[in-house]
Design an enzyme around this catalytic site. Structure first.
Site, PDB file in Angstrom:
ATOM      1  N   HIS A  19       0.853  -1.198   0.000  1.00  0.00           N
ATOM      2  CA  HIS A  19       0.000   0.000   0.000  1.00  0.00           C
ATOM      3  C   HIS A  19       0.884   1.241   0.000  1.00  0.00           C
ATOM      4  CE1 HIS A  19      -4.136   1.695   1.106  1.00  0.00           C
ATOM      5  NE2 HIS A  19      -3.328   2.756   1.010  1.00  0.00           N
ATOM      6  N   HIS A 208      -9.801   0.518  -0.546  1.00  0.00           N
ATOM      7  CA  HIS A 208      -9.624   1.368   0.630  1.00  0.00           C
ATOM      8  C   HIS A 208     -10.904   1.285   1.464  1.00  0.00           C
ATOM      9  CE1 HIS A 208      -6.144   3.318  -1.263  1.00  0.00           C
ATOM     10  NE2 HIS A 208      -5.950   3.989  -0.138  1.00  0.00           N
ATOM     11  N   GLU A 211     -10.720   3.157   6.939  1.00  0.00           N
ATOM     12  CA  GLU A 211      -9.663   4.113   7.307  1.00  0.00           C
ATOM     13  C   GLU A 211     -10.299   5.253   8.093  1.00  0.00           C
ATOM     14  OE1 GLU A 211      -6.174   6.886   5.246  1.00  0.00           O
ATOM     15  OE2 GLU A 211      -7.771   6.063   4.003  1.00  0.00           O
ATOM     16  N   ASP A 300       1.929   3.944   2.798  1.00  0.00           N
ATOM     17  CA  ASP A 300       0.843   4.804   2.316  1.00  0.00           C
ATOM     18  C   ASP A 300       1.408   5.948   1.469  1.00  0.00           C
ATOM     19  OD1 ASP A 300      -1.784   5.423   1.872  1.00  0.00           O
ATOM     20  OD2 ASP A 300      -2.122   6.391   3.793  1.00  0.00           O
TER      21      ASP A 300
END
Length: 362
Positions: A19, A208, A211, A300
């Site tokens: 990721h 995704h 989060e 990320d």
């Protein structure tokens, strides 16, 4: 004797990242260079150190929406073929120099068409850059395999188009599909057409989810859309309760995620910036690791968070006392969960990852 768990030695350890956003990992000086070359005039600073500091400070707001605003500048200088090739090449080189042996790097082709590039031109430029960067890294003694994940923006309506690109380029360096962007108000089920197409074509995809938004986002990503992995997935902790005596109870969704070995693409430093966790020590990754969820560690956005795989692993080692055994576990989890063909995954595990950790562990 085992090697001490220091940043220098962690950098030597073979690592895997699943990721990582291409537009979140540019070198500050590259942004400045490309802005000058392309006429982009909106940068908040033109000194590399000042610009790097601006990105991390802006991303430290605690808001995912504000965090996402920082990408206007990186995407702003990634609107032509030469710029995309350079950024992708440097991405591969930077990961390799940090000890990453396999990387899946994601980007949204639709964000790079402001100056007239076609989606296929964007994809081909990035793939060319990855190939160039991997070749340079290999010559420098840091071999790396890099694959692309094509991302569709969840607030837009081009997901089916991007999904078709994944299938078109899957034998040329594209490993899978993703959707990204602000979660609230844009559930993954808005893109069912794309996910149904991908499943029909036996293509891989991650989503995704979990989060900034909670369990409903994770539930939809898995049960409606069929996600193979969860991008972040940190809010699965909302379905886990810990009693005063330390007894842990898993809700139905958390139990399903653990039972099915669904990979969690966890990005600790990024989660702190967006308010999903208060600190590394308080990050749910500690409990999820203890409970043996399929946890992976990721960067990320290396620019916005000021991190690398080495710094993320170092932070976890310091917060939770992790050693080479845990780091190998995270790395094997990630390699097993990658979208690379099985035989290629196995070769990296047996020929690179296990020997690398065995040497460090003594």
């Amino acid at each position: 004797m085992p090697a001490s768990v220091t940043p220098a030695n962690i950098r030597l350890a073979p690592k895997v990242v699943l990721h990582d956003h291409l537009d979140g990992g540019l070198r500050p000086q590259t942004i400045i260079d490309l802005a000058q070359q392309t006429g982009y005039s909106a940068l908040p600073a033109t000194d590399a150190q000042e610009l790097a500091r601006w990105f991390t400070e802006s991303a430290d707001s605690g808001s995912l929406v504000r965090y996402l605003e920082t990408f206007a500048h990186t995407v702003g200088v990634m609107q032509d073929r030469a710029s995309l090739i350079r950024v992708a090449s440097e991405c591969a080189q930077d990961h390799a120099a940090d000890g990453v042996v396999y990387a899946e790097v994601r980007f949204a082709p639709e964000l790079h068409t402001e100056k007239g590039m076609h989606l296929t031109e964007v994809v081909e430029a990035v793939l060319e850059g990855f190939a160039i960067g991997a070749a340079i890294a290999s010559e420098a003694g840091h071999p790396i395999v890099v694959r692309a994940l094509l991302t569709a923006m969840r607030h837009a309506a081009r997901s089916r188009e991007i999904a078709e690109l994944v299938v078109q380029y899957r034998d040329r360096g594209v490993a899978g599909f993703d959707i990204a962007g602000a979660e609230a108000g844009f559930p993954p089920s808005r893109h069912l057409d794309a996910f149904e197409y991908l499943r029909k074509e036996n293509a891989h995809f991650t989503i995704h989810a979990g989060e900034a938004f909670g369990l409903p986002s994770i539930w939809e990503a898995l049960t409606w859309c069929g996600a193979e992995r969860l991008g972040h997935g940190v809010r699965i902790i909302d379905d886990i309760s810990v009693a005063a005596d330390g007894t842990v109870s898993l809700g139905l969704l958390a139990a399903y995620v653990r039972d099915r070995r669904i990979p969690l693409e966890m990005c600790p430093s990024s989660n702190i910036q967006t308010g999903a966790a208060a600190s590394i020590a308080e990050h749910p990754i500690g409990l999820l690791t203890k409970l043996k969820f399929r946890v992976t560690v990721n960067t990320d956005n290396r620019l916005m968070s000021g991190v690398s795989m080495t710094s993320e692993m170092t932070a976890l080692a310091q917060a939770f006392g992790y050693g080479w055994e845990e780091m190998q576990w995270f790395t094997l989890n990630a390699m097993k969960s990658s979208f690379l063909p099985f035989d290629e995954r196995l070769a990296i595990i047996n020929d690179v990852i296990k020997p690398g950790y065995a040497a460090l562990a003594g």
